[in-house]
Design a protein around this motif. Structure first.
Motif: not given
Length: 957
Positions: A457-467, A475-481, A498-508
């Protein structure tokens, strides 16, 4: 002499004499078989010396003898008295067939043998078609069982339980009680009893009957109604089966049904009461229900019922261990879930999510972009029309996430939003998913991912993460593969950063167990990758790795999740073959759900198992920390017992015309393909011959045999095609994992091209799975017993080059050979008993004992042996003198009991020796590197030693 029915074009005038082929009149009773045999036909007579003769066989008018001509003997000698016949066998089940050099070219389904005389001599025959073989076998069996009592045959077909039932049906509908009714009423009545029949076919049958009687009126009498129903509604192949299992009666009683379910259908713990219950539910006549017998119509209904489905009902529940790490399961995954058309031009559509989640998909994809009014949207970035509001999609996912399965759902998030809208994405997800969102930080003390059970019953998010070590808000992370790969492809510049994109801490912070990272090579991954990090591979990259480093890929996937997505070149949204990547242990192979076809059939079929929950546990050889497995193995997989799948394609029912076929009547010429999918060594396909112009009930009657080296990864796909097609040949298919097959006589519900089940469209088959081959190739017994010891294949242990370890494994060589010998000797002893009982290798021991018991009773019903228990083993002791033939069988039975005894009494000791060696070997597992370095092994040599060690442990396991 009549031609083989499968090659005749229909549309000829029907002859009623029916001295010709059964294709002109369907066999629906014993008297049909007998009339056919009295008219006679050509059969090939097989001699032990590899000679084969054509002879014309007939049954005497008084039903007392079987004759053949031409013959060198005088007429009185070229015959066989029915009273001398002991048994009739279908298939190549005598010494003559097994030792005849030409036996390989004879079809199993056209061969029959008549066993006669006190010495059980055999008259071995081959018919022109399986149909004709069935008629002779059924007819002769019927005569032999009835030879004890004189019989007016032509009377008999009107005294059967079936006719009694049909008369009551007729009388109930005959309101005036005149014994005749309108043709329209009769047609309606038959259609009600058998909804699959076409009205035109029923009318044609009545016309034929009236014409044959030269009647002018179209009123139907009771007898004509019964005749029409029998001819229209009897499936000859089911009739032959009924006669065979009912000991040549025309109905089954509870005892017959019980033996059928145990010996043929592999049902355990069956009681007489359960059989009576089946009879009460399926028998159509009141009399049958009261007296407890099942006639042909009720038996046909039962075979078509869900109770005889080919899919094992156990697998409709969750049957696998769900407490293993997530990386040990295959995951039902969708690619670009928002699409319902192709990926170049197709608009985004909410139904993509609805469909995937209802089909228990457990990994779905969302590509999120900036939308108007600060509301993120999901859209196909090649087609910005009709975007979907991110919020609405999340609400649908929330509603259906656990509709079809309570195990975790992975959301693959493709983030193309500005930081501002990323924050909105996070708000929506937190608000709508609430505590279903899994955001706990992974524990570094753990080595593996949590289990599906733990993540229910859990939903798991797959995505990029800030260090983690930097305290930054964005911060900047590489774009989705996948995106990066597409843009690299388009620019033709592979060296580009690889192209870089901005990612916010909340989404990370929403990402915990499925952090996306870039794959470099296995060496780097094995050293540096954390268990909660996962790589995505393009189809091309994954294929390259699978070909070059199959063992490493399997080892990598024991610990880490891998996602494989279709090539960017597949702009028509065609699908990759998921099996290629499952074979290497890849868990998340993303499929374009919107594109039906063979690849999607494999995917859907595979995930039917384990209760359809979207997670399937991988074979243990791909999970154990120390084990050796390469998908590209050419033959036997170490530590896995290969199996042999025996499939007989018997007949088809109500095949529709291919959907896309150009106008050309309703006629089709169907044939069946059987495809095996699995590791490359197991992949193969075979086909039946074509049946001309028959869609209602084409009879194929062909047997096939497949060796399966890794049964846990094997699937079987049945495809029905039209040989006489214009445009489209596809009629229907059904795909099922080997592990879910039920043995015995089964109906397969065919699915349409888009995967829907088609009502009343079935394929009737017989399935058996044995742990060794036979039945296809004639094995010369006498020979193999002599050289049995030498020709045996033992799975060999490998040298690691590390003396301490090799000395331990040496201790296992002898017990391993003992174990193989015990198993093989036991199996050989069982095969000998089957052969001497005249049964094929796929027969069960229950069937052997039944055959044996009927043989060991003399003509005056006195037993010729007695059963004695010695040290609790069941031996058979002869009473008085026993003929030589029975001595042979008793000797084989004796050997089988002996071998069982050896197995039972010594297995534990041998087993313990093997387990001890395995334990002793495993104690060195941690030390391997140091030991290797001490012995001066490095690089490739060290890897080879480690691989050999894993191979040996796998074999011992």
């Amino acid at each position: 002499i009549p031609q083989d029915p499968s090659n005749q074009k229909c549309g000829r005038k029907k002859t009623v004499s029916f001295s010709s082929m059964p294709s002109e009149k369907k066999i629906s009773s014993a008297s049909d078989c007998i009339s056919f045999m009295q008219a006679g036909c050509e059969l090939k007579k097989v001699r032990p010396n590899s000679r084969i003769y054509n002879r014309f066989f007939t049954l005497d008018p008084d039903l007392q003898a079987l004759r053949w001509e031409p013959s060198k003997k005088d007429l009185e000698k070229a015959k066989l008295d029915i009273s001398a016949i002991k048994e009739i066998r279908l298939g190549k089940n005598t010494e003559t067939f097994r030792n005849n050099g030409l036996a390989d070219q004879i079809s199993e389904d056209c061969a029959l043998s008549v066993i006669h005389g006190e010495n059980y001599e055999s008259l071995d025959l081959v018919a022109n078609s399986a149909d004709v073989a069935n008629i002779w076998v059924s007819g002769l069996r019927y005569l032999v069982s009835r030879s004890k009592q004189p019989l007016d045959l032509m009377e008999s077909s009107h005294n059967t339980p079936r006719f009694a039932w049909l008369k009551t049906v007729f009388e109930a509908a005959d309101v005036d009680g005149n014994g005749i009714m309108l043709e329209d009423t009769s047609v309606e009545l038959i259609k009600k009893l058998n909804p699959t029949l076409k009205e035109s076919k029923i009318r044609l049958k009545f016309k034929e009957i009236q014409k044959s009687k030269e009647k002018l009126t179209t009123r139907v009498t009771k007898e004509e109604f019964c005749e029409a129903f029998s001819e229209l509604c009897t499936r000859p192949e089911v009739y032959f089966l009924l006669v065979q299992i009912s000991k040549n009666k025309e109905y089954l009683d509870a005892n017959d049904l019980m033996l059928f379910l145990e010996a043929e259908q592999g049902v355990t713990h069956i009681t007489e009461e359960m059989c009576l219950d089946i009879i009460r539910r399926y028998e159509l006549s009141q009399e049958g229900r009261l007296k407890g017998f099942l006639a042909i119509d009720g038996f046909t209904q039962y075979l078509l019922s869900p109770e005889c489905d080919i899919f094992d009902p156990e697998h409709k529940k969750i049957v696998q261990d769900m407490t293993q790490p997530l990386s040990h399961y295959y995951v039902n995954a969708s690619h670009n879930t928002y699409l319902i058309e192709d990926q170049l031009r197709g608009p985004a559509d909410i139904n993509g999510y609805v469909r995937a989640l209802k089909m228990s998909c457990r990994s779905i994809e969302l590509d999120v972009c900036d939308g108007p009014d600060n509301e993120p949207i999901i859209c196909n970035r090649n087609n910005m029309t009709s975007p979907l509001a991110f919020r609405n999609v999340i609400e649908v996912i929330n509603k259906l996430a656990f509709f079809a399965s309570e195990y975790p759902l992975i959301l693959c998030l493709g983030n193309h939003c500005s930081v501002q809208q990323q924050k909105v994405v996070v708000q929506h997800m937190k608000r709508i998913f609430g505590n279903k969102l899994y955001t706990e930080a992974p524990l570094s003390s753990e080595v593996y991912l949590p289990s599906p059970e733990k993540l229910k019953m859990k939903i798991i998010v797959k995505g990029k993460k800030l260090p983690c070590d930097q305290d930054i808000l964005e911060g900047e992370v590489t774009d989705e593969d996948e995106e990066a790969e597409i843009s690299r492809r388009l620019s033709e510049d592979f060296s580009r950063e690889p192209k870089l994109i901005w990612l916010c801490r909340e989404l990370s912070d929403l990402v915990s167990l499925c952090k996306s990272v870039q794959y470099k090579d296995f060496e780097t991954s094995m050293k540096a990758q954390n268990y909660w990090e996962m790589c995505s591979f393009s189809e091309a990259e994954a294929s390259r790795i699978a070909n070059e480093y199959p063992e490493d890929f399997v080892n990598y996937n024991k610990k880490f999740l891998s996602r494989v997505y279709p090539s960017a070149m597949r702009i028509d949204s065609s699908n990759l073959n998921p099996q290629d990547f499952w074979n290497c242990g890849c868990q998340i192979v993303a499929m374009n759900y919107q594109t039906p076809g063979p690849m999607m059939d494999l995917h859907t079929g595979w995930f039917l198992q384990n209760g359809g929950c979207g997670y399937v546990l991988r074979p243990s050889v791909m999970r154990d920390e120390v084990s050796y497995f390469s998908a590209n193995t050419k033959g036997i997989v170490p530590g896995v017992s290969p199996q042999v799948l025996h499939v007989k394609i018997i007949s088809g029912q109500n095949f529709p015309k291919p959907k896309g076929a150009c106008a050309k009547g309703d006629v089709i010429d169907p044939y069946v393909c059987i495809e095996i999918h699995g590791i490359p060594a197991d992949c193969t396909e075979q086909r039946t011959k074509t049946v001309q112009q028959n869609s209602d009930n084409p009879i194929f009657d062909e047997s096939f045999e497949f060796q399966i080296n890794l049964p846990e990864l094997a699937m079987i796909r049945f495809v029905v095609l039209d040989d006489d097609y214009i445009g489209d040949e596809f009629i229907g298919q059904y795909t099922i994992p080997l592990e879910c097959l039920q043995p015995g006589y089964r109906h397969i519900p065919l699915r349409s091209f888009v995967g829907d089940i088609m009502e009343h469209v079935t394929l009737f088959v017989h399935i058996a799975i044995t742990n060794r081959s036979g039945g296809g190739k004639a094995q010369k017994r006498s020979l193999s017993v002599r050289i049995g010891k030498k020709a045996r294949e033992y799975t060999m242990l490998r040298n690691t080059g590390l003396k301490t370890i090799d000395d331990i494994f040496k201790l296992a060589v002898h017990p391993l050979r003992e174990a193989t010998d015990m198993r093989e000797n036991m199996q050989n002893a069982m095969v000998s008993v089957k052969e001497l009982c005249g049964l094929p290798p796929i027969a069960s021991l229950k069937q052997c004992i039944l055959t044996l018991s009927s043989r060991l009773v003399s003509s005056d019903n006195a037993p010729s042996v007695t059963l004695c228990m010695k040290d609790s083993f069941p031996y058979l002791e002869p009473l008085g003198t026993v003929p030589d033939v029975q001595k042979k069988v008793l000797a084989a039975y004796d050997l089988m009991i002996q071998e069982s005894r050896v197995l039972i009494e010594t297995a534990d000791v041998t087993h313990d020796k093997i387990v001890q060696c395995q334990k002793a070997g495993m104690e060195f597992h941690e030390e391997l590197h140091n030991l290797g370095t001490k012995e001066g092994l490095k690089g490739r040599k060290l890897s080879k030693a480690i691989e050999s060690f894993a191979w040996n442990i796998t074999v011992l396991k």
